[in-house]
Design a protein around this motif. Structure first.
Motif, PDB file in Angstrom:
ATOM      1  N   PHE A  41       0.829  -1.206   0.000  1.00 45.57           N
ATOM      2  CA  PHE A  41       0.000   0.000   0.000  1.00 45.57           C
ATOM      3  C   PHE A  41       0.867   1.261   0.000  1.00 45.57           C
ATOM      4  O   PHE A  41       0.613   2.192  -0.771  1.00 45.57           O
ATOM      5  CB  PHE A  41      -0.936  -0.007   1.216  1.00 45.57           C
ATOM      6  CG  PHE A  41      -1.779   1.224   1.330  1.00 45.57           C
ATOM      7  CD1 PHE A  41      -2.873   1.418   0.498  1.00 45.57           C
ATOM      8  CD2 PHE A  41      -1.484   2.203   2.274  1.00 45.57           C
ATOM      9  CE1 PHE A  41      -3.649   2.564   0.600  1.00 45.57           C
ATOM     10  CE2 PHE A  41      -2.251   3.342   2.388  1.00 45.57           C
ATOM     11  CZ  PHE A  41      -3.347   3.533   1.549  1.00 45.57           C
ATOM     12  N   LEU A  42       1.887   1.306   0.850  1.00 44.65           N
ATOM     13  CA  LEU A  42       2.747   2.493   0.919  1.00 44.65           C
ATOM     14  C   LEU A  42       3.493   2.723  -0.395  1.00 44.65           C
ATOM     15  O   LEU A  42       3.606   3.863  -0.858  1.00 44.65           O
ATOM     16  CB  LEU A  42       3.724   2.377   2.100  1.00 44.65           C
ATOM     17  CG  LEU A  42       3.090   2.579   3.468  1.00 44.65           C
ATOM     18  CD1 LEU A  42       4.016   2.077   4.565  1.00 44.65           C
ATOM     19  CD2 LEU A  42       2.736   4.050   3.687  1.00 44.65           C
ATOM     20  N   ILE A  43       3.978   1.662  -0.999  1.00 42.54           N
ATOM     21  CA  ILE A  43       4.676   1.806  -2.280  1.00 42.54           C
ATOM     22  C   ILE A  43       3.705   2.300  -3.360  1.00 42.54           C
ATOM     23  O   ILE A  43       4.044   3.199  -4.141  1.00 42.54           O
ATOM     24  CB  ILE A  43       5.362   0.482  -2.678  1.00 42.54           C
ATOM     25  CG1 ILE A  43       6.546   0.217  -1.746  1.00 42.54           C
ATOM     26  CG2 ILE A  43       5.818   0.513  -4.139  1.00 42.54           C
ATOM     27  CD1 ILE A  43       7.186  -1.150  -1.896  1.00 42.54           C
ATOM     28  N   GLY A  50       3.801  10.259  -7.461  1.00 42.39           N
ATOM     29  CA  GLY A  50       4.848  10.630  -8.411  1.00 42.39           C
ATOM     30  C   GLY A  50       6.243  10.203  -8.029  1.00 42.39           C
ATOM     31  O   GLY A  50       7.216  10.636  -8.649  1.00 42.39           O
ATOM     32  N   CYS A  51       6.386   9.368  -7.019  1.00 37.97           N
ATOM     33  CA  CYS A  51       7.712   8.921  -6.585  1.00 37.97           C
ATOM     34  C   CYS A  51       7.870   7.444  -6.886  1.00 37.97           C
ATOM     35  O   CYS A  51       7.189   6.603  -6.302  1.00 37.97           O
ATOM     36  CB  CYS A  51       7.889   9.175  -5.094  1.00 37.97           C
ATOM     37  SG  CYS A  51       7.835  10.923  -4.678  1.00 37.97           S
ATOM     38  N   ARG A  52       8.763   7.142  -7.788  1.00 40.83           N
ATOM     39  CA  ARG A  52       8.997   5.758  -8.196  1.00 40.83           C
ATOM     40  C   ARG A  52       9.852   5.055  -7.154  1.00 40.83           C
ATOM     41  O   ARG A  52      10.847   5.596  -6.674  1.00 40.83           O
ATOM     42  CB  ARG A  52       9.691   5.732  -9.549  1.00 40.83           C
ATOM     43  CG  ARG A  52       9.825   4.346 -10.105  1.00 40.83           C
ATOM     44  CD  ARG A  52      10.391   4.368 -11.521  1.00 40.83           C
ATOM     45  NE  ARG A  52      10.581   3.030 -12.007  1.00 40.83           N
ATOM     46  CZ  ARG A  52      11.620   2.256 -11.680  1.00 40.83           C
ATOM     47  NH1 ARG A  52      12.543   2.716 -10.882  1.00 40.83           N
ATOM     48  NH2 ARG A  52      11.723   1.040 -12.180  1.00 40.83           N
ATOM     49  N   GLU A 104       8.566  12.432   2.461  1.00 36.52           N
ATOM     50  CA  GLU A 104       9.418  13.226   1.581  1.00 36.52           C
ATOM     51  C   GLU A 104       8.783  13.365   0.199  1.00 36.52           C
ATOM     52  O   GLU A 104       8.840  14.422  -0.419  1.00 36.52           O
ATOM     53  CB  GLU A 104      10.805  12.603   1.456  1.00 36.52           C
ATOM     54  CG  GLU A 104      11.717  13.453   0.587  1.00 36.52           C
ATOM     55  CD  GLU A 104      13.122  12.923   0.522  1.00 36.52           C
ATOM     56  OE1 GLU A 104      14.023  13.712   0.827  1.00 36.52           O
ATOM     57  OE2 GLU A 104      13.307  11.747   0.173  1.00 36.52           O
ATOM     58  N   CYS A 105       8.138  12.316  -0.261  1.00 38.24           N
ATOM     59  CA  CYS A 105       7.503  12.322  -1.575  1.00 38.24           C
ATOM     60  C   CYS A 105       6.357  13.334  -1.631  1.00 38.24           C
ATOM     61  O   CYS A 105       6.251  14.096  -2.583  1.00 38.24           O
ATOM     62  CB  CYS A 105       6.988  10.918  -1.891  1.00 38.24           C
ATOM     63  SG  CYS A 105       6.120  10.794  -3.463  1.00 38.24           S
ATOM     64  N   ARG A 106       5.515  13.334  -0.624  1.00 41.76           N
ATOM     65  CA  ARG A 106       4.326  14.194  -0.666  1.00 41.76           C
ATOM     66  C   ARG A 106       4.638  15.642  -0.295  1.00 41.76           C
ATOM     67  O   ARG A 106       3.889  16.536  -0.659  1.00 41.76           O
ATOM     68  CB  ARG A 106       3.210  13.643   0.210  1.00 41.76           C
ATOM     69  CG  ARG A 106       3.407  13.845   1.684  1.00 41.76           C
ATOM     70  CD  ARG A 106       2.220  13.335   2.467  1.00 41.76           C
ATOM     71  NE  ARG A 106       2.466  13.513   3.883  1.00 41.76           N
ATOM     72  CZ  ARG A 106       1.541  13.788   4.758  1.00 41.76           C
ATOM     73  NH1 ARG A 106       0.297  13.923   4.377  1.00 41.76           N
ATOM     74  NH2 ARG A 106       1.844  13.933   6.016  1.00 41.76           N
ATOM     75  N   ALA A 107       5.680  15.886   0.457  1.00 43.54           N
ATOM     76  CA  ALA A 107       6.054  17.249   0.846  1.00 43.54           C
ATOM     77  C   ALA A 107       7.370  17.575   0.158  1.00 43.54           C
ATOM     78  O   ALA A 107       8.442  17.362   0.706  1.00 43.54           O
ATOM     79  CB  ALA A 107       6.196  17.352   2.361  1.00 43.54           C
ATOM     80  N   LYS A 108       7.289  18.067  -1.026  1.00 47.05           N
ATOM     81  CA  LYS A 108       8.471  18.269  -1.863  1.00 47.05           C
ATOM     82  C   LYS A 108       9.517  19.188  -1.227  1.00 47.05           C
ATOM     83  O   LYS A 108      10.679  19.148  -1.591  1.00 47.05           O
ATOM     84  CB  LYS A 108       8.068  18.829  -3.230  1.00 47.05           C
ATOM     85  CG  LYS A 108       7.066  17.979  -3.978  1.00 47.05           C
ATOM     86  CD  LYS A 108       7.587  16.609  -4.332  1.00 47.05           C
ATOM     87  CE  LYS A 108       6.561  15.828  -5.121  1.00 47.05           C
ATOM     88  NZ  LYS A 108       6.780  14.423  -5.154  1.00 47.05           N
ATOM     89  N   ASN A 109       9.105  19.992  -0.252  1.00 45.86           N
ATOM     90  CA  ASN A 109      10.043  20.922   0.385  1.00 45.86           C
ATOM     91  C   ASN A 109      10.451  20.463   1.783  1.00 45.86           C
ATOM     92  O   ASN A 109      10.907  21.255   2.593  1.00 45.86           O
ATOM     93  CB  ASN A 109       9.444  22.329   0.451  1.00 45.86           C
ATOM     94  CG  ASN A 109       8.184  22.373   1.302  1.00 45.86           C
ATOM     95  OD1 ASN A 109       7.606  21.342   1.632  1.00 45.86           O
ATOM     96  ND2 ASN A 109       7.752  23.571   1.656  1.00 45.86           N
ATOM     97  N   LEU A 110      10.315  19.173   2.078  1.00 41.47           N
ATOM     98  CA  LEU A 110      10.681  18.643   3.391  1.00 41.47           C
ATOM     99  C   LEU A 110      12.167  18.841   3.628  1.00 41.47           C
ATOM    100  O   LEU A 110      12.995  18.479   2.788  1.00 41.47           O
ATOM    101  CB  LEU A 110      10.331  17.154   3.455  1.00 41.47           C
ATOM    102  CG  LEU A 110      10.454  16.510   4.821  1.00 41.47           C
ATOM    103  CD1 LEU A 110       9.326  16.976   5.737  1.00 41.47           C
ATOM    104  CD2 LEU A 110      10.397  15.003   4.684  1.00 41.47           C
TER     105      LEU A 110
END
Length: 194
Positions: A41-43, A50-52, A104-110
């Motif tokens: 699910f997380l993958i 948008g993160c492979r 990190e994927c969902r918050a591009k400015n983390l």
């Protein structure tokens, strides 16, 4: 495992490193963990964002410190073979670290060097991965029934924050307390805490 340029995020701690598995055995457990419903699910959610997640995103390594694994921004997840012996431990580490990767994927400015950002992801990873489930706490020797989950999360956040060179213990604690409610109640990508 850790270097001065890219902090390792989310260091789960297990055992003394003397009883672990070989890298090959651990890599096989990682492959089996990819069939775990939470891991799948997380993958899927990372890829929808948008993160492979490539074939080499999660790797077994021999670690120096007493940690079970870590997430390094922009590189992937390491699972410490020398500290893990059973499938459940590997699954738990992979789930915890995938939550960091998802954040990190969902918050591009983390910014992992920002105490509040790092603390928030640690709160979420410990809460959503099940790291602080009552049974796990009993196995660690924590017998307090009341408030065990939140106490566990706070304790584990503070342990992980020690790896952040920009965050003193006081700054880590202040950051964790300031963002606790928001981050503890943020269950994405899950509908509710599993």
């Amino acid at each position: 495992m850790e270097d001065d340029t890219s902090p390792t995020i989310g260091s789960s701690r297990f055992g003394d490193g003397q009883r672990g598995s070989s890298i090959e055995e651990c890599q096989n457990m990682i492959r089996r963990s990819l069939r775990n419903p939470k891991v799948k699910f997380l993958i899927e959610q990372m890829e929808k964002s948008g993160c492979r997640v490539g074939a080499n995103f999660i790797n077994a390594v021999v670690c120096k410190g007493p940690i079970a694994g870590g997430y390094t921004a922009g590189e992937g997840i390491t699972v410490c073979s020398n500290y893990l012996t059973i499938q459940d431990e590997v699954n738990q580490v992979v789930i915890h670290e995938l939550i960091h990767a998802y954040d990190e994927c969902r918050a591009k400015n983390l910014d992992w060097l920002n105490c509040a950002h790092h603390s928030c992801s640690e709160i979420r990873a410990n809460h959503l991965s099940g790291d602080c489930h009552f049974k796990r706490e009993l196995l660690r020797g924590y017998l307090d029934m009341r408030g065990h989950e939140q106490d566990c999360i706070k304790r584990r956040v503070m342990m992980s924050m020690r790896n952040n060179p920009n965050c003193t213990e006081a700054a880590s604690k202040d950051a964790m307390e300031a963002i606790w409610d928001i981050c503890y109640n943020d269950t994405k990508p899950f509908d509710r805490a599993p």
